[in-house]
Design a protein around this motif. Structure first.
Motif, PDB file in Angstrom:
ATOM      1  N   TYR A  55     -26.895  -8.008   6.330  1.00  0.00           N
ATOM      2  CA  TYR A  55     -25.598  -8.685   6.379  1.00  0.00           C
ATOM      3  C   TYR A  55     -25.085  -8.634   7.811  1.00  0.00           C
ATOM      4  O   TYR A  55     -25.255  -7.634   8.512  1.00  0.00           O
ATOM      5  CB  TYR A  55     -24.592  -8.000   5.455  1.00  0.00           C
ATOM      6  CG  TYR A  55     -23.163  -8.475   5.672  1.00  0.00           C
ATOM      7  CD1 TYR A  55     -22.711  -9.653   5.097  1.00  0.00           C
ATOM      8  CD2 TYR A  55     -22.292  -7.748   6.481  1.00  0.00           C
ATOM      9  CE1 TYR A  55     -21.410 -10.099   5.305  1.00  0.00           C
ATOM     10  CE2 TYR A  55     -20.992  -8.186   6.693  1.00  0.00           C
ATOM     11  CZ  TYR A  55     -20.550  -9.363   6.112  1.00  0.00           C
ATOM     12  OH  TYR A  55     -19.277  -9.800   6.340  1.00  0.00           O
ATOM     13  N   TYR A  56     -24.463  -9.732   8.250  1.00  0.00           N
ATOM     14  CA  TYR A  56     -23.910  -9.743   9.607  1.00  0.00           C
ATOM     15  C   TYR A  56     -22.544 -10.425   9.608  1.00  0.00           C
ATOM     16  O   TYR A  56     -22.239 -11.284   8.776  1.00  0.00           O
ATOM     17  CB  TYR A  56     -24.849 -10.453  10.590  1.00  0.00           C
ATOM     18  CG  TYR A  56     -25.063 -11.914  10.305  1.00  0.00           C
ATOM     19  CD1 TYR A  56     -24.209 -12.890  10.817  1.00  0.00           C
ATOM     20  CD2 TYR A  56     -26.145 -12.323   9.524  1.00  0.00           C
ATOM     21  CE1 TYR A  56     -24.420 -14.230  10.551  1.00  0.00           C
ATOM     22  CE2 TYR A  56     -26.360 -13.662   9.262  1.00  0.00           C
ATOM     23  CZ  TYR A  56     -25.503 -14.608   9.771  1.00  0.00           C
ATOM     24  OH  TYR A  56     -25.704 -15.949   9.494  1.00  0.00           O
ATOM     25  N   GLY A  58     -22.817 -13.782   7.310  1.00  0.00           N
ATOM     26  CA  GLY A  58     -23.953 -14.309   6.571  1.00  0.00           C
ATOM     27  C   GLY A  58     -24.859 -13.217   6.053  1.00  0.00           C
ATOM     28  O   GLY A  58     -24.643 -12.017   6.274  1.00  0.00           O
ATOM     29  N   LEU A  59     -25.903 -13.663   5.370  1.00  0.00           N
ATOM     30  CA  LEU A  59     -26.864 -12.771   4.740  1.00  0.00           C
ATOM     31  C   LEU A  59     -28.262 -13.303   4.989  1.00  0.00           C
ATOM     32  O   LEU A  59     -28.523 -14.503   4.789  1.00  0.00           O
ATOM     33  CB  LEU A  59     -26.591 -12.690   3.235  1.00  0.00           C
ATOM     34  CG  LEU A  59     -27.396 -11.682   2.422  1.00  0.00           C
ATOM     35  CD1 LEU A  59     -26.964 -10.265   2.775  1.00  0.00           C
ATOM     36  CD2 LEU A  59     -27.208 -11.938   0.931  1.00  0.00           C
ATOM     37  N   MET A 102     -20.610  -8.615  17.306  1.00  0.00           N
ATOM     38  CA  MET A 102     -21.429  -8.811  16.119  1.00  0.00           C
ATOM     39  C   MET A 102     -21.727  -7.480  15.434  1.00  0.00           C
ATOM     40  O   MET A 102     -22.114  -6.503  16.093  1.00  0.00           O
ATOM     41  CB  MET A 102     -22.739  -9.511  16.484  1.00  0.00           C
ATOM     42  CG  MET A 102     -23.556  -9.967  15.293  1.00  0.00           C
ATOM     43  SD  MET A 102     -24.846 -11.116  15.781  1.00  0.00           S
ATOM     44  CE  MET A 102     -25.538 -11.542  14.180  1.00  0.00           C
ATOM     45  N   PHE A 103     -21.538  -7.462  14.115  1.00  0.00           N
ATOM     46  CA  PHE A 103     -21.839  -6.292  13.295  1.00  0.00           C
ATOM     47  C   PHE A 103     -22.992  -6.626  12.367  1.00  0.00           C
ATOM     48  O   PHE A 103     -23.010  -7.688  11.736  1.00  0.00           O
ATOM     49  CB  PHE A 103     -20.616  -5.880  12.473  1.00  0.00           C
ATOM     50  CG  PHE A 103     -20.922  -4.855  11.421  1.00  0.00           C
ATOM     51  CD1 PHE A 103     -21.117  -3.516  11.768  1.00  0.00           C
ATOM     52  CD2 PHE A 103     -21.034  -5.225  10.087  1.00  0.00           C
ATOM     53  CE1 PHE A 103     -21.412  -2.573  10.794  1.00  0.00           C
ATOM     54  CE2 PHE A 103     -21.320  -4.290   9.105  1.00  0.00           C
ATOM     55  CZ  PHE A 103     -21.515  -2.956   9.466  1.00  0.00           C
ATOM     56  N   ASN A 104     -23.981  -5.734  12.288  1.00  0.00           N
ATOM     57  CA  ASN A 104     -25.129  -5.890  11.400  1.00  0.00           C
ATOM     58  C   ASN A 104     -25.279  -4.653  10.535  1.00  0.00           C
ATOM     59  O   ASN A 104     -25.121  -3.535  11.025  1.00  0.00           O
ATOM     60  CB  ASN A 104     -26.428  -6.090  12.181  1.00  0.00           C
ATOM     61  CG  ASN A 104     -26.471  -7.401  12.939  1.00  0.00           C
ATOM     62  OD1 ASN A 104     -25.792  -7.555  13.938  1.00  0.00           O
ATOM     63  ND2 ASN A 104     -27.277  -8.326  12.476  1.00  0.00           N
ATOM     64  N   ALA A 105     -25.608  -4.853   9.268  1.00  0.00           N
ATOM     65  CA  ALA A 105     -25.946  -3.746   8.374  1.00  0.00           C
ATOM     66  C   ALA A 105     -27.108  -4.213   7.511  1.00  0.00           C
ATOM     67  O   ALA A 105     -27.059  -5.314   6.933  1.00  0.00           O
ATOM     68  CB  ALA A 105     -24.763  -3.347   7.506  1.00  0.00           C
ATOM     69  N   ASN A 147     -25.001 -18.599   5.423  1.00  0.00           N
ATOM     70  CA  ASN A 147     -24.141 -18.489   6.588  1.00  0.00           C
ATOM     71  C   ASN A 147     -22.846 -19.256   6.349  1.00  0.00           C
ATOM     72  O   ASN A 147     -22.854 -20.360   5.798  1.00  0.00           O
ATOM     73  CB  ASN A 147     -24.841 -19.042   7.833  1.00  0.00           C
ATOM     74  CG  ASN A 147     -23.950 -19.018   9.051  1.00  0.00           C
ATOM     75  OD1 ASN A 147     -23.652 -17.969   9.604  1.00  0.00           O
ATOM     76  ND2 ASN A 147     -23.492 -20.192   9.467  1.00  0.00           N
ATOM     77  N   LYS A 148     -21.751 -18.652   6.769  1.00  0.00           N
ATOM     78  CA  LYS A 148     -20.445 -19.296   6.665  1.00  0.00           C
ATOM     79  C   LYS A 148     -19.671 -19.022   7.942  1.00  0.00           C
ATOM     80  O   LYS A 148     -19.604 -17.882   8.407  1.00  0.00           O
ATOM     81  CB  LYS A 148     -19.676 -18.754   5.455  1.00  0.00           C
ATOM     82  CG  LYS A 148     -18.308 -19.392   5.247  1.00  0.00           C
ATOM     83  CD  LYS A 148     -17.595 -18.795   4.042  1.00  0.00           C
ATOM     84  CE  LYS A 148     -16.223 -19.440   3.834  1.00  0.00           C
ATOM     85  NZ  LYS A 148     -15.517 -18.866   2.665  1.00  0.00           N
ATOM     86  N   ASP A 149     -19.109 -20.062   8.538  1.00  0.00           N
ATOM     87  CA  ASP A 149     -18.307 -19.883   9.747  1.00  0.00           C
ATOM     88  C   ASP A 149     -17.001 -20.659   9.614  1.00  0.00           C
ATOM     89  O   ASP A 149     -16.878 -21.556   8.780  1.00  0.00           O
ATOM     90  CB  ASP A 149     -19.068 -20.327  11.006  1.00  0.00           C
ATOM     91  CG  ASP A 149     -19.481 -21.787  10.962  1.00  0.00           C
ATOM     92  OD1 ASP A 149     -18.641 -22.644  10.653  1.00  0.00           O
ATOM     93  OD2 ASP A 149     -20.659 -22.096  11.232  1.00  0.00           O
ATOM     94  N   ARG A 150     -16.033 -20.310  10.445  1.00  0.00           N
ATOM     95  CA  ARG A 150     -14.755 -21.020  10.444  1.00  0.00           C
ATOM     96  C   ARG A 150     -14.093 -20.886  11.801  1.00  0.00           C
ATOM     97  O   ARG A 150     -14.356 -19.930  12.550  1.00  0.00           O
ATOM     98  CB  ARG A 150     -13.827 -20.483   9.357  1.00  0.00           C
ATOM     99  CG  ARG A 150     -13.405 -19.037   9.529  1.00  0.00           C
ATOM    100  CD  ARG A 150     -12.552 -18.554   8.365  1.00  0.00           C
ATOM    101  NE  ARG A 150     -12.208 -17.149   8.470  1.00  0.00           N
ATOM    102  CZ  ARG A 150     -11.126 -16.693   9.074  1.00  0.00           C
ATOM    103  NH1 ARG A 150     -10.265 -17.557   9.631  1.00  0.00           N
ATOM    104  NH2 ARG A 150     -10.873 -15.401   9.139  1.00  0.00           N
TER     105      ARG A 150
END
Length: 547
Positions: free
Chosen positions: A243-244, A278-279, A223-226, A303-306
């Motif tokens: 943002y992640y 997501g944001l 997981m990346f977070n900014a 949030n968006k996933d796939r």
């Protein structure tokens, strides 16, 4: 019944008592060393340690026949003989009902954290740990899972070059880390279970409980977070924007295997990979200050996933149609997706629901719901989970009186609503209000999508209508979460009372929806029951004090 004609009772007359006892014993040991220090423009904090956990669950069950609760005694049963079974017409043994079980789960962790700050403005942090579990018992490399994270932060407002008076605080930050997950119900080695005493041999016997799965390994998540934290105009506006991006590999799922192995048709393996991003936004504003105050808090998430990779054991259309949210596993689509049978309307002469078979309107329900319909023949609507959601809270206060109003919202998702199911109506008398809207005569198909009533009713006909696209609705809605009213008495009003604070409050909850995308008046969050009934409104009031 013996030859004499006398009635005998293999199961003694009286009550049957089933008893179950379970004990959980857990141990946890943790050792940790901490260090923190600072000099001139430098600050350092660090820790290192280990943790060991063990959980042991022991259980037993028993059954007695012919229990006399007054005299506290029970009868005797012969578990070695076959007796006539009047339910199925065959013979069977009397169930013993005695069993024992024992489960052990062991975990061990090693961890270390380090953070360094320079001039109270620049921060670098890192953490590392290694976890191990006994459920992965084949390969040592699979038994251990290294986990780590690293991050940086920069407080921009401490920089000499930053000269914006309206910005009170501004901080930039970013992190990346790896985490892991394990299901204690899965094991990497074959395990056995002792159900009890065999009625044939009168000896203990064992059966396979879990089968060897040497490739089983930890689920891993990166997981990346900014983000940015800010405070503007002397606290008039504050909040954060983050943002992640998340990627999960080696997710557990069912994997088909060869029938000839003798262990079934599928086992749990690491079969899937998903991605998401997501944001998250939080904004706090002080709109009015002074005697009358007005504060607002907004929480907004997108949030968006796939699904990136997933081994789908079968592509039958019926396998992707569920009443609630379930994992679809179709690559490129959301993890929880909503599908339906394509709708061709009601037959104008019979009121039967129709779908498409090879592009032609059809009432062949065995073809519409059977193996001939694959997932590619279904209609995809969208995500079963909201892509945008959050809440808005407004607080108004004046002279000790505070009014709080909270609104929540969820957008861009779909759900399957309930309707009439004639099979349930005939079998269990479970009806639905849509029954009065059913097709009755030619021409009704222009006003309704509810099929006609026929008897006998093919179950496949109900199944097609239940999972057809006419029962799919948008779930977007806004609701009032709660309204709270609170009055805090001033000190001078308490007089001689020896209390510090006294508050009178009233709360209103479950006030309902003020906007919904569906036109059926359905609350999308309460569709599990056939009546689609939301919970009742709640009202409470009282006094709160501290001495």
């Amino acid at each position: 019944m013996p030859a004499s004609g006398a009635v005998v009772y293999p199961v003694p007359v009286g009550a049957i008592l089933d008893s179950r006892e379970s004990t959980l014993k857990s141990e946890q040991y943790r050792g940790q060393l901490d260090y923190s220090g600072s000099w001139k423009e430098h600050q350092v904090s660090a820790l290192v340690g280990f943790e060991w956990r063990r959980a042991v669950t022991e259980g037993s069950s028993s059954r007695v026949y012919g229990l006399d609760t007054d005299k506290l005694n029970a009868g005797l049963v012969d578990f070695t003989r076959l007796y006539p079974n009047f339910v199925n017409g065959g013979s069977s043994y009397i169930q013993n009902g005695t069993s024992f079980d024992l489960k052990r789960n062991n975990f061990i962790s090693q961890f270390a954290n380090l953070a360094y700050t320079f001039r109270d403005a620049y921060t670098v942090s890192a953490s590392a740990r290694a976890d191990a579990s006994n459920v992965f018992g084949i390969s040592t490399n699979n038994r251990w899972r290294p986990l780590w994270s690293a991050g940086v932060a920069w407080e921009v407002t401490r920089m000499p070059f930053f000269k914006f008076d309206f910005v009170d605080f501004l901080k930039l930050r970013a992190t990346y880390g790896m985490s892991g997950n394990v299901d204690p119900g899965m094991v990497g080695v074959s395990t056995i279970r002792y159900p009890g005493i065999s009625a044939f041999t009168q000896s203990p016997y064992a059966v396979f409980d879990k089968y060897s799965n040497p490739d089983l390994r930890w689920e891993k998540v990166g997981m990346f977070n900014a983000g940015v934290d800010f405070n503007l105009w002397k606290g008039r506006l504050s909040g954060s924007v983050e943002y992640y991006s998340k990627q999960a590999d080696d997710l557990f799922g069912m994997f088909p295997i060869d029938y000839t192995t003798g262990v079934g048709s599928a086992i749990i393996k690491n079969v899937a990979k998903i991605k998401g991003n997501g944001l998250d936004i939080q904004l706090n504003s002080n709109n009015l200050s002074g005697g009358f105050k007005w504060q607002t808090t907004l929480n907004f998430s997108a949030n968006k996933d796939r699904v990136v990779n997933y081994y789908v054991p079968n592509t039958l259309g019926s396998s992707f149609l569920q009443s609630g949210a379930s994992v679809s596993g179709i690559e490129g689509l959301p993890v929880y997706a909503v599908f339906s049978y394509q709708w061709a309307g009601l037959d104008p002469m019979t009121g039967d629901p129709m779908g498409f078979v090879n592009g032609v309107a059809s009432r062949d329900y065995n073809a519409l719901t059977g193996p001939a319909t694959q997932v590619g023949d279904l209609k995809y609507h969208g995500s079963a989970l909201p892509k945008y959601f959050g809440n808005l809270v407004n607080n108004f206060s004046y002279a000790g009186l505070t009014l709080s109003v909270s609104l929540s919202f969820k957008f861009d998702y779909y759900f399957r609503r309930k309707s009439i199911d004639y099979t349930n109506l005939f079998d269990s008398w479970n009806g639905h209000a849509d029954f009065q809207q059913r097709w009755r005569s030619p021409g009704d198909e222009l006003q309704t999508n509810v099929p006609s009533l026929i008897f006998p009713n093919p179950s496949a006909r109900d199944a097609f209508y239940k999972y057809s696209e006419v029962l799919i609705e948008k779930g977007d809605h806004i609701r009032i979460q709660y309204i709270n009213l609170d009055y805090a008495f001033e000190k001078r009003m308490l007089g001689p009372l020896k209390i510090k604070t006294l508050n009178l409050f009233a709360n209103l909850g479950n006030l309902g929806i003020i906007y919904r995308a569906n036109k059926k008046g359905i609350d999308p969050e309460y569709i599990t029951s056939g009546f689609n009934l939301p919970p009742g409104k709640l009202f409470s009031f009282g006094l709160r004090t501290s001495l």
